[in-house]
Design an enzyme around this catalytic site. Structure first.
Site, PDB file in Angstrom:
ATOM      1  N   THR A  24      42.739  58.536  32.570  1.00 41.82           N
ATOM      2  CA  THR A  24      43.572  59.544  33.226  1.00 41.82           C
ATOM      3  C   THR A  24      43.492  59.488  34.752  1.00 41.82           C
ATOM      4  O   THR A  24      44.391  59.966  35.436  1.00 41.82           O
ATOM      5  CB  THR A  24      43.170  60.959  32.766  1.00 41.82           C
ATOM      6  OG1 THR A  24      41.808  61.200  33.129  1.00 41.82           O
ATOM      7  CG2 THR A  24      43.369  61.144  31.278  1.00 41.82           C
ATOM      8  N   ASP A  25      42.404  58.914  35.290  1.00 36.92           N
ATOM      9  CA  ASP A  25      42.158  59.075  36.731  1.00 36.92           C
ATOM     10  C   ASP A  25      43.200  58.405  37.621  1.00 36.92           C
ATOM     11  O   ASP A  25      43.501  58.920  38.709  1.00 36.92           O
ATOM     12  CB  ASP A  25      40.746  58.583  37.076  1.00 36.92           C
ATOM     13  CG  ASP A  25      39.680  59.562  36.581  1.00 36.92           C
ATOM     14  OD1 ASP A  25      40.042  60.726  36.280  1.00 36.92           O
ATOM     15  OD2 ASP A  25      38.501  59.179  36.491  1.00 36.92           O
ATOM     16  N   THR A  76      39.002  57.112  28.937  1.00 40.23           N
ATOM     17  CA  THR A  76      38.235  58.031  28.094  1.00 40.23           C
ATOM     18  C   THR A  76      38.776  58.067  26.677  1.00 40.23           C
ATOM     19  O   THR A  76      38.044  58.332  25.729  1.00 40.23           O
ATOM     20  CB  THR A  76      38.251  59.440  28.730  1.00 40.23           C
ATOM     21  OG1 THR A  76      37.496  59.371  29.940  1.00 40.23           O
ATOM     22  CG2 THR A  76      37.641  60.488  27.834  1.00 40.23           C
TER      23      THR A  76
END
Ligand code: SIN
Length: 312
Positions: free
Chosen positions: A95-96, A16
């Protein structure tokens, strides 16, 4: 350059932080992994005295992280860490799965220099993008001369690779280190160090990681009310060499699932027992029939078991 202190390398992988709005008319929808590393760095303040070199290692949404990108990332980190002028590395990452990549890199690099992962919860085109500040903070940590090992810098906190977890699906302060707490805070470019930097792992592994197709398959199964053994039996039939069970509480496992896991272990499958609890650790006991993945969450226990099975 006068006062030259060395080089920082930024390895970009997508996420992101590199995301932008899907269309000019839609402020909310966005696509991850759109901007290149030079666009992420453009216009940012940089640590004084450091040259910065950017390299695009991948351009993916980190939910799609795979062994090929992990291997490439480990090898590029190993390459740059070996250059005497490189003071540290920053990895931009979605981030996941950031906590999995951070743990993997610590295990295979065990770096004496800092390798700092960062990302963003809001895309670069957001009215309040968090990526630029996170990236500035990550560069400050990499340039600090104090940091070492693999860590995650996010929302002003510095988390160690072993403890960090993504704990929120939306807030910009999305990461935490559970009971351990952060290693440090970064405040206006200065570090406030609270505890020891990440250690552990095996330096030699990065150069010897096998082709991605050869990495051992380790699956995660979940213990829950009404759990059974069918998935485990299917996995064994399919030839899986390793299974991590995300148990309840202190790594307890539903008896029907446990029976299948014991059968699997008996058949030569490596089984590790973690907990689905967000905090705490599975405490090992004498006579445990399924070994505890001490201190590791299920996703990190999976990485550790994969590396163990590949002899890395
Ligand atoms: C990703 O993990 O690549 C998308 C989500 C994010 O970076 O926050």
């Amino acid at each position: 350059m006068q006062g030259h202190k060395g080089k920082l390398v930024v390895l970009a992988t997508g996420g992101t932080i590199a995301g932008r709005a899907a269309s000019a008319s839609d402020n909310l929808a966005y696509q991850a992994a759109q901007l290149g590393v030079e666009q992420l760095l453009a216009g940012l303040p940089r640590p004084v005295g450091f040259a910065i070199e950017g390299e695009q290692v991948a351009q993916i949404d980190s939910k799609d992280m795979d062994f090929a990108v992990w291997r490439a990332l480990a090898q590029r980190c190993a390459h740059w860490l070996a250059q005497p002028e490189v003071a540290g590395i920053v990895v931009t990452h979605g981030t996941d799965t950031m906590e999995e990549s951070a743990f993997f890199l610590q295990q295979v690099l065990a770096p004496a220099k800092p390798v700092v992962l960062t990302g963003a919860m809001r895309p670069a085109t957001s009215v309040a993008a968090d990526g630029p500040q996170n990236l500035v903070d990550a560069l400050a940590v990499a340039a600090s001369g104090e940091a070492r090992g693999v860590c995650v810098v996010f929302a002003g906190s510095v988390h160690g690779a072993a403890d960090v977890q993504k704990v929120h699906g939306y807030r910009s302060n999305a990461f935490a280190s559970g009971d351990a707490g952060p290693v440090a805070y970064v405040e206006e470019g200065q570090l406030r160090v609270l505890r020891a930097w990440p250690q552990g792992g095996t330096v030699r592994a990065a150069g010897t990681l096998p082709d991605p197709g050869q990495w051992p398959r380790v699956e995660i199964v979940l213990s829950h009310a009404g759990a059974g053994g069918a998935i485990v039996r299917a996995l064994v039939k399919d030839g899986v060499p390793g299974i991590v069970v995300a148990g309840t509480g202190n790594g307890t496992v539903h008896r029907a699932l446990e029976e299948a896991l014991l059968e699997a272990q008996q058949a030569g499958v490596a089984v590790r027992r973690a907990s689905r609890c967000l905090q705490g650790r599975v405490l090992p006991h004498a006579g445990d029939r399924l070994p505890a993945a001490e201190g590791l969450t299920p996703v990190k226990a999976r990485v550790a078991l994969m590396l163990e099975l590949m002899g890395a």
